[in-house]
Design a protein around this motif. Structure first.
Motif, PDB file in Angstrom:
ATOM      1  N   CYS A  58      32.346  35.708 -19.000  1.00  0.00           N
ATOM      2  CA  CYS A  58      32.642  36.834 -18.111  1.00  0.00           C
ATOM      3  C   CYS A  58      32.420  36.453 -16.655  1.00  0.00           C
ATOM      4  CB  CYS A  58      31.734  38.028 -18.442  1.00  0.00           C
ATOM      5  SG  CYS A  58      32.539  39.311 -19.409  1.00  0.00           S
ATOM      6  N   THR A  59      33.188  37.080 -15.782  1.00  0.00           N
ATOM      7  CA  THR A  59      32.890  37.027 -14.350  1.00  0.00           C
ATOM      8  C   THR A  59      32.584  38.444 -13.886  1.00  0.00           C
ATOM      9  OG1 THR A  59      35.235  37.275 -13.761  1.00  0.00           O
ATOM     10  CG2 THR A  59      34.363  35.037 -13.943  1.00  0.00           C
ATOM     11  N   ILE A  60      31.728  38.567 -12.883  1.00  0.00           N
ATOM     12  CA  ILE A  60      31.301  39.871 -12.399  1.00  0.00           C
ATOM     13  C   ILE A  60      31.591  39.969 -10.906  1.00  0.00           C
ATOM     14  CG2 ILE A  60      28.930  39.031 -12.094  1.00  0.00           C
ATOM     15  CD1 ILE A  60      27.981  41.900 -12.757  1.00  0.00           C
ATOM     16  N   THR A  61      32.100  41.119 -10.500  1.00  0.00           N
ATOM     17  CA  THR A  61      32.343  41.398  -9.083  1.00  0.00           C
ATOM     18  C   THR A  61      31.503  42.596  -8.673  1.00  0.00           C
ATOM     19  OG1 THR A  61      34.632  40.602  -9.253  1.00  0.00           O
ATOM     20  CG2 THR A  61      34.081  41.958  -7.336  1.00  0.00           C
ATOM     21  N   CYS A  62      30.615  42.374  -7.735  1.00  0.00           N
ATOM     22  CA  CYS A  62      29.759  43.456  -7.228  1.00  0.00           C
ATOM     23  C   CYS A  62      29.314  43.099  -5.813  1.00  0.00           C
ATOM     24  CB  CYS A  62      28.547  43.670  -8.126  1.00  0.00           C
ATOM     25  SG  CYS A  62      27.439  44.971  -7.544  1.00  0.00           S
ATOM     26  N   PRO A  63      29.623  43.913  -4.820  1.00  0.00           N
ATOM     27  CA  PRO A  63      30.309  45.203  -4.933  1.00  0.00           C
ATOM     28  C   PRO A  63      31.799  45.040  -5.231  1.00  0.00           C
ATOM     29  CG  PRO A  63      29.908  44.665  -2.641  1.00  0.00           C
ATOM     30  CD  PRO A  63      29.201  43.624  -3.439  1.00  0.00           C
ATOM     31  N   CYS A  64      32.366  46.023  -5.913  1.00  0.00           N
ATOM     32  CA  CYS A  64      33.800  46.076  -6.200  1.00  0.00           C
ATOM     33  C   CYS A  64      34.365  47.292  -5.470  1.00  0.00           C
ATOM     34  CB  CYS A  64      34.041  46.185  -7.705  1.00  0.00           C
ATOM     35  SG  CYS A  64      35.769  46.511  -8.143  1.00  0.00           S
ATOM     36  N   LEU A  65      35.320  47.058  -4.582  1.00  0.00           N
ATOM     37  CA  LEU A  65      35.852  48.137  -3.736  1.00  0.00           C
ATOM     38  C   LEU A  65      37.316  48.436  -4.053  1.00  0.00           C
ATOM     39  CD1 LEU A  65      34.257  47.080  -0.316  1.00  0.00           C
ATOM     40  CD2 LEU A  65      33.294  48.520  -2.119  1.00  0.00           C
ATOM     41  N   GLU A  66      37.712  48.237  -5.299  1.00  0.00           N
ATOM     42  CA  GLU A  66      39.109  48.447  -5.673  1.00  0.00           C
ATOM     43  C   GLU A  66      39.490  49.925  -5.753  1.00  0.00           C
ATOM     44  OE1 GLU A  66      40.706  46.141  -8.896  1.00  0.00           O
ATOM     45  OE2 GLU A  66      39.404  44.419  -8.456  1.00  0.00           O
TER      46      GLU A  66
END
Length: 355
Positions: A58-66
């Motif tokens: 898995c990859t994680i995006t944080c913060p995510c502003l989508e």
């Protein structure tokens, strides 16, 4: 909702659906190699998980502003390129979940874990950084920072952003890799008069704090572009609730389960506790609009824990454990369930001084 062997973390998150992109509250359980999520009905977690997210690869995006109206998102992308969007109730909770999920993803790779900790506490701003370039990007109509109207102490400010929103934006756009770096950049923007504080909290921090603490990474500290319009008072007709009751200082917020007044069904709500004035509001976390669906003044209220043995009087359905009750001065009874005894105690101790 008790701690179980192998459980690293658990709690409510709001999840975007796969087929229909609606948002549902689910109870999430983080294990070493997977993230399970459960439906929560009638004040209880279902025995079998609704689904699972395998963390290997898995990859994680944080913060995510989508999602413009959902600034507290975590995005997980599995190795099969399936995206999961999970929303938390506060920036602190989001960062805590992200850190624990990241740790689980890289648990078998100690070198990567060390590198992640190093980056989290790093301080190395980009070389030849241009504050003008950052401000131009901030102002971009499609990918720039979202400007909103915010309340503080009875005043409504237009075209503002919060301190934590700017920090999130700087990290998301790769101008910084850690919150410490982003706060430093945000302080530079303020010092060079690209941005300015508005509202009591951020102005007092600039006036009276040390240089390193003048910019607040906080969801209640307000800022705007230096040449933006000044504060604009809102008419009461614009809000479902009186402007004053929504302008107090946020003391505590989180997901709790509440019994309805009419149908007596149990639903997860995001509760926000405010002081000066003392109010408790609750929101539907599945909706994008940030407006309370209910709330009440805490002055003259009584708050108490309910017995954990059996179903207490006034509670409908087979709901028991970690319950507490608030009785308003108008004798309206609110029955609320926390996820643990410790959380129940924290909420009661936070509410009592405000009654």
């Amino acid at each position: 909702m008790q701690e179980a062997a192998g459980v690293l973390k658990e709690g409510f998150l709001v999840k975007r659906g796969h087929v229909v992109h609606n948002w549902k509250v689910r109870w999430f359980v983080l294990l070493q190699d997977k993230l399970l999520y459960y439906k929560f009905e009638g004040g209880k977690k279902e025995s079998s998980p609704k689904g699972r997210i395998l963390l290997d690869g898995c990859t994680i995006t944080c913060p995510c502003l989508e999602y413009e109206n959902r600034p507290l998102l975590i995005k997980l992308r599995t190795k099969t390129n399936t995206d999961y969007f999970l929303e938390c109730c506060s920036r602190e909770e989001r960062d805590s979940w992200a850190l624990d999920i990241t740790g689980a993803i890289h648990a078998g790779h100690p070198v990567q874990v060390q590198e992640l900790h190093r980056m989290k506490n790093s301080f190395k701003l980009l070389e030849n950084i241009s504050l003008h370039h950052i401000v131009d990007k901030m102002r971009d109509s499609s990918s720039g920072i979202k400007l909103t109207r915010n309340l503080e102490q009875g005043n409504r400010y237009k075209e503002t952003f919060t301190g934590s929103a700017l920090v999130d934006w700087l990290i998301s756009n790769s101008f910084a890799v850690s919150r410490f770096e982003a706060v430093t950049l945000a302080s530079m923007l303020m010092e060079e008069n690209f941005t300015k504080p508005v509202g009591t909290r951020s102005i007092e921090a600039m006036r009276y704090s040390d240089l390193s603490e003048q910019f607040l990474d906080d969801s209640t500290a307000l800022y705007m572009f230096a040449e933006s319009s000044k504060k604009m008072l809102s008419s009461k007709e614009e809000l479902q609730f009186n402007i004053s009751e929504l302008s107090g200082t946020i003391v505590k917020q989180g997901f709790l389960v509440k019994q309805g007044h009419k149908r007596k069904n149990w639903k997860v709500r995001k509760f926000v506790l405010r002081a000066d004035p003392a109010f408790l509001h609750y929101y539907d976390p599945t909706k994008e609009e940030n407006k309370p669906v209910g709330g009440f003044s805490l002055r003259g209220c009584l708050v108490s824990a309910l017995e954990d043995n059996g179903v207490p009087a006034g509670v409908k359905g087979n709901v028991q454990g970690n319950l507490f009750k608030i009785i308003t001065k108008n004798d309206i009874h609110y029955y609320i369930q926390a996820s643990s005894k410790a959380e129940r105690t924290q909420w009661i101790e936070a509410i009592k001084p405000l009654t």
